[in-house]
Design a protein around this motif. Structure first.
Motif, mmCIF file in Angstrom:
data_model
loop_
_atom_site.group_PDB
_atom_site.id
_atom_site.type_symbol
_atom_site.label_atom_id
_atom_site.label_comp_id
_atom_site.label_asym_id
_atom_site.label_seq_id
_atom_site.Cartn_x
_atom_site.Cartn_y
_atom_site.Cartn_z
ATOM 1 N N SER A 1 7.081 -4.158 11.100
ATOM 2 C CA SER A 1 6.424 -4.927 10.030
ATOM 3 C C SER A 1 5.918 -3.619 8.915
ATOM 4 O O SER A 1 6.126 -2.550 9.233
ATOM 5 N N LEU A 2 5.683 -4.054 7.896
ATOM 6 C CA LEU A 2 5.329 -3.324 6.670
ATOM 7 C C LEU A 2 3.845 -2.698 6.967
ATOM 8 O O LEU A 2 2.945 -3.259 7.507
ATOM 9 N N THR A 3 3.832 -1.175 7.033
ATOM 10 C CA THR A 3 2.408 -0.796 6.710
ATOM 11 C C THR A 3 1.712 -1.123 5.625
ATOM 12 O O THR A 3 2.330 -1.725 4.493
ATOM 13 N N ASP A 4 0.472 -0.596 5.300
ATOM 14 C CA ASP A 4 -0.089 -0.613 3.957
ATOM 15 C C ASP A 4 0.600 -0.057 2.983
ATOM 16 O O ASP A 4 0.846 -0.664 1.886
ATOM 17 N N ALA A 5 1.168 1.213 2.980
ATOM 18 C CA ALA A 5 1.531 2.068 2.199
ATOM 19 C C ALA A 5 2.995 1.366 1.961
ATOM 20 O O ALA A 5 3.409 1.424 0.839
ATOM 21 N N GLY A 6 3.766 0.944 3.010
ATOM 22 C CA GLY A 6 4.926 -0.037 2.815
ATOM 23 C C GLY A 6 4.731 -1.324 1.728
ATOM 24 O O GLY A 6 5.491 -1.429 0.993
ATOM 25 N N ARG A 7 3.586 -2.045 2.046
ATOM 26 C CA ARG A 7 3.360 -3.007 1.172
ATOM 27 C C ARG A 7 3.211 -2.909 -0.228
ATOM 28 O O ARG A 7 3.809 -3.383 -1.163
ATOM 29 N N ARG A 8 2.483 -1.690 -0.383
ATOM 30 C CA ARG A 8 2.246 -0.987 -1.775
ATOM 31 C C ARG A 8 3.532 -0.758 -2.572
ATOM 32 O O ARG A 8 3.973 -0.843 -3.704
ATOM 33 N N THR A 9 4.480 0.153 -1.805
ATOM 34 C CA THR A 9 5.722 0.761 -2.343
ATOM 35 C C THR A 9 6.626 -0.596 -2.313
ATOM 36 O O THR A 9 7.146 -0.732 -3.599
ATOM 37 N N TYR A 10 6.620 -1.597 -1.601
ATOM 38 C CA TYR A 10 7.529 -2.797 -1.735
ATOM 39 C C TYR A 10 7.125 -3.517 -3.143
ATOM 40 O O TYR A 10 7.975 -4.232 -3.902
ATOM 41 N N THR A 11 5.802 -3.540 -3.272
ATOM 42 C CA THR A 11 5.197 -4.230 -4.538
ATOM 43 C C THR A 11 5.834 -3.602 -5.730
ATOM 44 O O THR A 11 6.378 -4.136 -6.738
ATOM 45 N N THR A 12 5.732 -2.277 -5.801
ATOM 46 C CA THR A 12 6.332 -1.644 -6.846
ATOM 47 C C THR A 12 7.896 -1.714 -6.979
ATOM 48 O O THR A 12 8.551 -1.936 -8.077
ATOM 49 N N ALA A 13 8.504 -1.771 -5.793
ATOM 50 C CA ALA A 13 9.860 -1.555 -5.801
ATOM 51 C C ALA A 13 10.521 -3.226 -6.374
ATOM 52 O O ALA A 13 11.140 -3.440 -6.901
#
Length: 146
Positions: free
Chosen positions: A98-110
């Motif tokens: 699963s995505l971490t909080d940092a992963g979700r933030r980075t995914y949103t930008t990506a």
């Protein structure tokens, strides 16, 4: 249309699909470069954002990737703190991703960068043509059962 013409169109379609895929991958790679993400990273993050959790095996199936490449990609995302691995309570060999909080933030930008790249990739098509292309490619990629 003769059978020779049909074969010629089929060969041209195959080459065009490959060229289109290469161009799209290059445009997306350029767009994601500021985040130090590859298209492979983005694909994994996209599916985890969509599905919430997944396994490496399911990601392999969904992305059509090779096992070694998938392991490397998930390891890189894990090292960067973007993906969390949780051992399955039913199968100790299986890990849920699963995505971490940092992963979700980075995914949103990506995702924002990839959306802009998609506008470039499909700039020559109208919205209706884009919908038609998506429908046609879906039928090629996932043909109905006979």
């Amino acid at each position: 249309m003769s059978s020779g013409d049909v074969k010629s169109v089929e060969l041209r379609l195959g080459l065009l699909l490959r060229r289109a895929q290469r161009r799209a991958a290059a445009v997306v790679a350029t767009a994601l470069a500021p985040l130090d993400l590859s298209g492979r990273h983005f694909g994994v993050m996209l599916l985890l954002a969509r599905d919430g959790t997944s396994t490496q095996k399911q990601l392999l199936t969904d992305l059509g990737s090779d096992k070694a490449g998938m392991v490397r990609t998930v390891d890189e995302l894990d090292r960067r703190g973007f993906v969390r691995r949780t051992q399955s309570p039913h199968d100790r060999r299986l890990y849920h991703l699963s995505l971490t909080d940092a992963g979700r933030r980075t995914y949103t930008t990506a995702r924002e960068l990839a959306d802009t790249a998609a506008q470039d990739i499909f700039a020559g098509l109208t919205p209706d043509e884009r919908a038609t292309l998506a429908d046609l490619l879906s039928r090629v990629a996932d043909p109905p059962a006979p």
